[in-house]
Structures are given as structure tokens and as C-alpha cells.
Design an enzyme around this catalytic site. Structure first.
Site, PDB file in Angstrom:
ATOM      1  N   CYS A 104       0.819  -1.212   0.000  1.00 19.50           N
ATOM      2  CA  CYS A 104       0.000   0.000   0.000  1.00 19.50           C
ATOM      3  C   CYS A 104       0.853   1.263   0.000  1.00 19.50           C
ATOM      4  O   CYS A 104       0.394   2.322  -0.426  1.00 19.50           O
ATOM      5  CB  CYS A 104      -0.953   0.003   1.186  1.00 19.50           C
ATOM      6  SG  CYS A 104      -0.134  -0.104   2.792  1.00 19.50           S
TER       7      CYS A 104
ATOM      8  N   ARG B 174       4.322   1.377  -1.195  1.00 18.78           N
ATOM      9  CA  ARG B 174       5.454   1.403  -2.117  1.00 18.78           C
ATOM     10  C   ARG B 174       5.277   0.390  -3.239  1.00 18.78           C
ATOM     11  O   ARG B 174       4.613  -0.631  -3.077  1.00 18.78           O
ATOM     12  CB  ARG B 174       6.765   1.137  -1.388  1.00 18.78           C
ATOM     13  CG  ARG B 174       6.981  -0.293  -0.930  1.00 18.78           C
ATOM     14  CD  ARG B 174       8.308  -0.474  -0.197  1.00 18.78           C
ATOM     15  NE  ARG B 174       8.343   0.309   1.021  1.00 18.78           N
ATOM     16  CZ  ARG B 174       9.151   1.352   1.220  1.00 18.78           C
ATOM     17  NH1 ARG B 174      10.005   1.714   0.294  1.00 18.78           N
ATOM     18  NH2 ARG B 174       9.122   2.013   2.364  1.00 18.78           N
TER      19      ARG B 174
END
EC number: 1.2.1.70
Length: 440
Positions: free
Chosen positions: A51, A53
Site C-alpha cells: 500500500c 510502495r
């Protein structure tokens, strides 16, 4: 040209959630579609998508590695490479290794010290192995990253006061609602983030937890753990009216809750406030939901304030952890340089052995028939000479090659000095030529 390690990525510092969801690779579809092919340019590849990277590790030769990864990444999401480029960072060699070790140790996370990233990295590695996308360098690098993460967690207190994204979400809810014992919460999704959220909600005193999940059995299992109630996913909007706090963390590729869906829910709730926290990337909840009266929508980027308060407690421990990362990065660099040196050492030994065998054959031909004992003695003598003659240059190369900047230069000198790249001239030809000159 030698192979090198490249890391190309974007994260919560370089790109907002709307950009991260546009370029998310949650199903590793770059690998599946083969848009980063394994060939002479890119020999190994791994994709980490969470969420916060998206990072692509690649082993390859030359600057074309980066452009190929960027093209493949953008194409996999149906986007233009120029739209992706402003948000991307690129690390090579030593810097790529250091960055990966920081990521694995949760020193680069939004929530420093959170444990989820290591599991996500291990899962990404498992998928890369299944697709036969890793070889000796990434295999060694990932195992070293796991080892570094373990050292950081056991030798420092960086994780002792860490919060998770789920914890931050519940803390945000507590700030809005105060006492939680008169409110009900619904979790959409039943993965690790939802399980952590349920733990923190229960600890905060929430009166009821509902769990809605596409796989009902998994939702029921999670609900049972927390004395909650499982809901069939198709009944989601009917039951949303029962919940005051909704935390969503599914792996959907597009929004599952839109403003038009919530309008009817609000009417049935008689417009009592609803608090949505969307910790999924791509986002589960359409941002337009926030335009409705009595609806408060927060996404993962809105949790940074809660996280920052917790960060100050861990800065000293993070400094200790960075020392470990630097130490292990140096060790891996030495191993990588030794890998570059190995072909030269092998070529030098093989060339010496070929020359020795040629000379042995020539000597035996001059001597005529000899017994086995004499032959064995001659072979042992030549083998010993080869080892002793090679010992000093090999030791010198290993010592000098540990110097990061000088290493490649000494390899080049050695290969030219010992004529290791002259494939057209057999090793004994030079000896024959010299002997011919001496005879004349």
C-alpha cells in the site's frame, strides 16, 4: 560489461495515494505479462508492491535496465512512462543494497518498525522464485536482507514501540469518537491489516465488530476470533447502516464503495455520522464519498500525523539500526565484488593448468616411456608449481579488489597481464613462439 543491481521504485514519500494506486502491481502482473523479460539485459527481477510502495529489483547490464523496467511498469498499468517518471527513484549497486536493507528492516516504512513489510518482501521473493526470475545475486541479496531485518529487530528496540497502519487507523477513530464502547465497526476485508485492526478495536472497547469478506469462510473465521459477526459480501450495503466506523483493506483493483451506494445507507441511518478509513491501495472507497454530509473519509496518507507522533520515540533506536544496515551493506558489497573477481581467478588457474599440462606432455614425449611413479611425481610437481605461482597474484587481486573503486581496474590489469582474454591464441602458442626465438 559487469552485471549490477538496480532498484527502481516509488513510495509514500515520493507519490500520494492516488499515484500509488495508479501504478500498483499488487498481482505482480509485470512478471506474469513478461514485460520485464529475462534476457541478456535483465537477468533477474523481483517486484515488491504494497500500500505504501512499489519497488522493482533488477540485476542487469547497463543503463537500459532502468528504461526497460520503467517502460514495462507503465505499460502493465496502461499508463505512460512520462507520467510515472516524476515519482520514481532509482538506486544502483551499493545504494540499491542499502535501500533494500532499510526497507526490509522497516526503517523506510511510513510506520518505522512495523513488522508487515518483511512478510510482504518474503512473499514477493516467493513469487519471483515461482516464476524463475531470481538467480545467484538476488537469492543471496534477499536472504541477506531477511538476515539484516532479523538483526535489527533483535539487536535494537526499533520495533518495540512501533505502530501498524491498522493501529493508526483505530487511533484516528478514537480521536473522532472518543469513547468507543457505544459504537460499532465494520471491517471490509479479512487479511492481516483487518486482523490487526480488529485487535486494536477490541482493545479500544468497541461494542461490536462486523466482518465482510468476499470469501465468507475467511470472514467468519476472523469474526469468530473477536466475538464478531461475519457478513456475506453481497449483503455489504444492507448491513453498512449498522456500522459507525468502517475500515476497508481489500485487494480490489477498483473502488468497491461509491457515493451513490452510501446515500441510501445514510437515509437508513437517519444521517447519523459515518467514519470511513480506507487503508487499501488501490483505494476501496471512492474519494467522492467524502463530499456527502455526515460522512468522514480518511485514506492511508491521512494517518501520517498519528504515525509521526510515534516516530520520535524510535529515532534513537533507528540510528542503531542504520549502523547495522551500513555494516551489512558493506559486507554484501565485498561479496558482490568477489563475485566479479571469481571469473578472472578461474581463468588464471585454468590457463596455468593448461600450460602445465602442455609442458608435461611435451616433456614426456622427449623422455620416452616412463613408469607410473615417475609420471605421478612430475604431475605432482607441476600442480604444486601452479598453485605456488598463482598464490601471490590471486592474493594480491583479492586484497586490492576489496577496495571498491580500484577493484575493476586491477581485474582489467590482471586479464591483460596474463592474456586471459586472448581466445584466438592457445596458451602454449606463446611458449612455442618464445622457444622458437631462443633456438634461432
Amino acid at each position: 560489461m559487469e552485471r549490477d543491481i538496480y532498484l527502481i521504485g516509488l513510495n509514500h514519500r515520493t507519490a500520494g495515494v492516488e499515484v500509488r494506486e495508479r501504478f500498483a502491481l499488487t498481482d505482480c502482473n509485470v512478471l506474469e505479462q513478461g514485460v520485464v523479460p529475462i534476457d541478456d539485459v535483465v537477468s533477474e527481477v523481483l517486484i515488491l508492491s504494497t500500500c505504501n510502495r512499489v519497488e522493482i529489483l533488477a540485476v542487469g547490464r547497463g543503463p537500459e535496465v532502468v528504461s526497460r523496467v520503467l517502460r514495462g511498469w507503465a505499460a502493465a498499468r496502461g499508463q505512460c512512462e512520462h507520467d510515472l517518471a516524476p515519482y520514481v527513484y532509482t538506486h544502483k549497486g551499493h545504494e540499491a543494497v542499502r535501500h533494500l536493507f532499510r526497507v526490509a528492516s522497516s526503517l523506510d516504512s511510513m510506520v518505522v518498525g512495523e513488522p508487515q513489510i518483511l512478510g510482504q518482501l518474503k512473499d514477493a521473493y516467493r513469487k519471483a522464485i515461482e516464476r524463475n526470475c531470481t538467480r545467484v545475486i538476488l537469492n543471496r541479496l534477499l536472504h541477506k536482507a531477511f538476515s539484516v531485518a532479523k538483526r535489527v529487530r533483535t539487536e535494537t528496540g526499533v520495533a518495540s514501540s512501533a505502530v501498524s497502519i491498522s493501529y493508526a487507523a483505530v487511533e484516528l477513530a478514537k480521536r473522532i469518537f472518543g469513547e468507543m464502547n457505544q459504537y460499532k465497526a465494520m471491517l471490509i476485508g479479512a487479511g492481516e491489516m483487518a486482523e490487526l485492526a480488529a485487535t486494536h478495536l477490541l482493545h479500544a472497547g468497541i461494542s461490536k465488530i462486523y466482518v465482510a469478506n468476499r470469501t465468507f469462510e475467511r470472514g467468519r473465521e476472523l469474526a469468530r476470533q473477536f466475538n464478531g459477526e461475519a457478513i456475506h459480501f453481497e449483503d455489504l450495503f444492507e448491513r453498512l447502516a449498522d456500522a459507525d466506523i468502517i475500515i476497508s483493506s481489500t485487494g480490489a483493483h477498483e473502488a468497491i464503495i461509491r457515493a451513490r451506494d452510501i446515500k441510501d445507507v445514510l437515509r437508513r441511518r437517519k444521517h447519523r455520522p459515518m467514519f470511513f478509513i480506507d487503508i487499501a491501495v488501490p483505494r476501496d472507497i471512492d474519494p467522492d464519498v467524502n463530499n456527502l454530509d455526515n460522512v468522514y473519509l480518511y485514506d492511508i496518507d491521512d494517518l501520517k500525523e498519528v504515525v509521526e507522533e510515534n516516530l520520535a520515540q524510535r529515532r534513537e533506536e533507528a540510528s542503531k539500526a542504520l549502523t547495522i544496515v551500513e555494516e551489512e551493506t558493506g559486507k554484501f558489497g565485498q561479496w558482490l565484488r568477489s563475485l566479479e573477481l571469481q571469473p578472472t581467478i578461474v581463468d588464471l588457474i585454468r590457463r596455468s593448468e593448461r600450460i602445465a599440462q602442455d609442458e608435461l606432455a611435451r616433456t614426456l614425449k622427449r623422455l620416452g616411456p616412463v613408469d607410473d611413479e615417475t609420471r605421478d611425481a612430475l604431475e605432482a610437481m607441476l600442480s604444486s608449481m601452479v598453485r605456488k605461482l598463482n598464490h601471490e597474484p590471486i592474493t594480491f587481486l583479492k586484497r586490492r579488489h576489496s577496495e571498491e573503486d580500484a577493484g575493476p581496474r586491477y581485474i582489467d590489469i590482471a586479464r591483460r597481464m596474463f592474456n586471459l582474454d586472448d581466445d584466438n591464441v592457445p596458451p602454449d602458442a606463446h611458449c612455442d613462439r618464445r622457444r622458437h626465438d631462443e633456438d634461432n
